[in-house]
Design a protein around this motif. Structure first.
Motif, mmCIF file in Angstrom:
data_model
loop_
_atom_site.group_PDB
_atom_site.id
_atom_site.type_symbol
_atom_site.label_atom_id
_atom_site.label_comp_id
_atom_site.label_asym_id
_atom_site.label_seq_id
_atom_site.Cartn_x
_atom_site.Cartn_y
_atom_site.Cartn_z
ATOM 1 N N ASN A 148 2.324 9.225 6.018
ATOM 2 C CA ASN A 148 1.037 9.916 6.116
ATOM 3 C C ASN A 148 1.184 11.291 6.770
ATOM 4 O OD1 ASN A 148 -1.692 9.703 5.429
ATOM 5 N ND2 ASN A 148 -2.283 8.991 7.461
ATOM 6 N N LYS A 195 -2.763 5.780 4.146
ATOM 7 C CA LYS A 195 -3.871 5.609 5.095
ATOM 8 C C LYS A 195 -4.289 4.144 5.194
ATOM 9 C CE LYS A 195 -5.856 10.253 4.784
ATOM 10 N NZ LYS A 195 -7.051 11.061 4.430
ATOM 11 N N GLU A 196 -4.330 3.457 4.054
ATOM 12 C CA GLU A 196 -4.674 2.029 4.067
ATOM 13 C C GLU A 196 -3.580 1.222 4.753
ATOM 14 O OE1 GLU A 196 -6.756 -1.614 3.154
ATOM 15 O OE2 GLU A 196 -7.266 0.479 3.592
ATOM 16 N N ASN A 248 0.820 -1.208 0.000
ATOM 17 C CA ASN A 248 0.000 0.000 0.000
ATOM 18 C C ASN A 248 0.856 1.260 0.000
ATOM 19 O OD1 ASN A 248 -3.018 -0.470 0.081
ATOM 20 N ND2 ASN A 248 -2.351 -1.932 1.630
ATOM 21 N N ASN A 297 1.973 1.934 -3.339
ATOM 22 C CA ASN A 297 0.885 2.518 -4.124
ATOM 23 C C ASN A 297 0.478 3.911 -3.629
ATOM 24 O OD1 ASN A 297 0.717 0.238 -5.749
ATOM 25 N ND2 ASN A 297 -0.865 -0.730 -4.497
ATOM 26 N N LYS A 298 1.297 4.480 -2.736
ATOM 27 C CA LYS A 298 1.032 5.816 -2.174
ATOM 28 C C LYS A 298 -0.276 5.866 -1.387
ATOM 29 C CE LYS A 298 4.625 7.208 -4.537
ATOM 30 N NZ LYS A 298 5.934 7.381 -3.854
ATOM 31 N N ASN A 299 -0.658 4.712 -0.831
ATOM 32 C CA ASN A 299 -1.895 4.646 -0.047
ATOM 33 C C ASN A 299 -1.525 4.454 1.426
ATOM 34 O OD1 ASN A 299 -4.463 4.341 0.913
ATOM 35 N ND2 ASN A 299 -5.082 2.775 -0.563
#
Length: 218
Positions: A197, A168-169, A161, A164-166
């Protein structure tokens, strides 16, 4: 050591004597002497898994992955229903950059033992080596949803994640993983996720928790 050589000369078919010699030289990391001694002990008592396991550790310690894989092939033939041996073979195939063979062995393991979170973690690491991040993510996601207790599922999902630059997930997955696994090592991953984050205070607190934990070795 002279006494051991005398005993070997007197009792050449005594596996325990060869094993004792292997242990002594192995502790000194004298692999050229330790490996033949352990191999002889295993040859004399091929059903003795203590001898087999030590020979495997010597091969790995000397970075002789080809020798380790030959031994594992022999062990798989003798103990086809032993999942630990098959998992070790998958791991060493991956380590020796034989991803296709590692995946083929994974498929054989699934046929023998069924799907499991442990096997799918191993496959996901192979997929990462092959730059198949999306496949790895899809493979691991169901285990997170089933609340697996395997730490690596959450760690790898968080890594994917973050890739994938996610972030928060990644944080969500790791917070869930800490609850499900009770493994404080995940706080180190959580610190990275919080930092990505832009939550520096939470990142610091996560690092502090990890460093203060008796379960995390540095």
């Amino acid at each position: 050591l002279g006494i051991l050589d005398q005993l070997i000369a007197q009792y050449p078919d005594a596996g325990e004597v060869h094993y004792a010699k292997a242990l002594l030289y192995g502790q000194a990391r004298n692999f050229p002497v330790a490996i033949p001694a352990a191999a002889e002990a295993y040859k004399l008592e091929p059903k003795n898994l203590v001898y087999a396991n030590y020979l495997l550790e010597l091969y790995k310690g000397s970075n002789d992955l080809a020798g380790a894989l030959r031994l594992l092939d022999d062990l798989v033939a003798s103990y086809p229903a032993n999942p630990q041996i098959v998992r070790e073979k998958i791991f060493l195939l991956q380590a020796s950059k034989q991803s296709d063979l590692a995946l083929a062995t994974y498929e054989e393991a699934v046929k023998l033992f069924g799907k499991s979170d442990t096997l799918d973690v191993m496959k996901s690491e192979i997929l990462l080596d092959q730059h198949k991040e999306d496949e790895a993510l899809q493979l691991l996601k169901p285990w997170e949803e089933k609340n697996t207790g395997i730490r690596q599922v959450y760690s790898l999902l968080a890594f994917l994640n973050l890739q994938n630059k996610n972030s928060k997930e990644a944080v969500r997955v790791l917070e869930k993983g800490i609850v499900n696994t009770k493994d404080d090592i995940l706080y180190l991953d959580l610190a990275d996720a919080y930092a990505a984050n832009k939550k520096d205070k939470q990142a610091f607190e996560s690092l502090k928790t990890a460093f203060n934990s008796s379960k995390v070795e540095f």
